[in-house]
Design an enzyme around this catalytic site. Structure first.
Site, PDB file in Angstrom:
ATOM      1  N   CYS A 127      31.662 -31.543 -39.749  1.00 13.58           N
ATOM      2  CA  CYS A 127      31.940 -30.419 -38.851  1.00 13.58           C
ATOM      3  C   CYS A 127      33.205 -30.696 -38.037  1.00 13.58           C
ATOM      4  O   CYS A 127      34.053 -29.813 -37.875  1.00 13.58           O
ATOM      5  CB  CYS A 127      30.763 -30.166 -37.921  1.00 13.58           C
ATOM      6  SG  CYS A 127      29.233 -29.752 -38.767  1.00 13.58           S
ATOM      7  N   CYS A 176      28.339 -33.001 -36.829  1.00 14.14           N
ATOM      8  CA  CYS A 176      28.507 -34.193 -37.657  1.00 14.14           C
ATOM      9  C   CYS A 176      29.988 -34.420 -37.980  1.00 14.14           C
ATOM     10  O   CYS A 176      30.844 -33.611 -37.643  1.00 14.14           O
ATOM     11  CB  CYS A 176      27.699 -34.044 -38.951  1.00 14.14           C
ATOM     12  SG  CYS A 176      28.320 -32.750 -40.049  1.00 14.14           S
TER      13      CYS A 176
END
Length: 78
Positions: free
Chosen positions: A14, A11
């Protein structure tokens, strides 16, 4: 060589943690590698319940938040 692993689904958080980790390592002049672990089973096996997470040389150093480059540098130099 410092081995970083970013744990998470890939995501935006991240990705940002990976960018911040690389920025911190470059600012400190470290020889490093950054890997990404997206497999849910591997994340759980690492003991991580909240992502994104940062593993440094095999040890979970942060989970559930996006550290800034400054926070990562402090973590590496303490």
């Amino acid at each position: 060589m410092v081995d970083f692993k970013i744990l998470g689904s890939g995501c935006a958080k991240c990705v940002k943690l990976a960018e911040n980790t690389e920025a911190a390592a470059k600012e400190l002049g470290l020889d490093y590698t950054v890997g990404k672990i997206t497999d849910r089973n591997q994340i759980v096996d690492a003991g991580v319940m909240m992502t994104p997470a940062l593993i440094v040389d095999g040890k979970v150093r942060s989970s559930g938040k996006v550290l800034t480059p400054e926070q990562i540098k402090a973590l590496l130099t303490s």
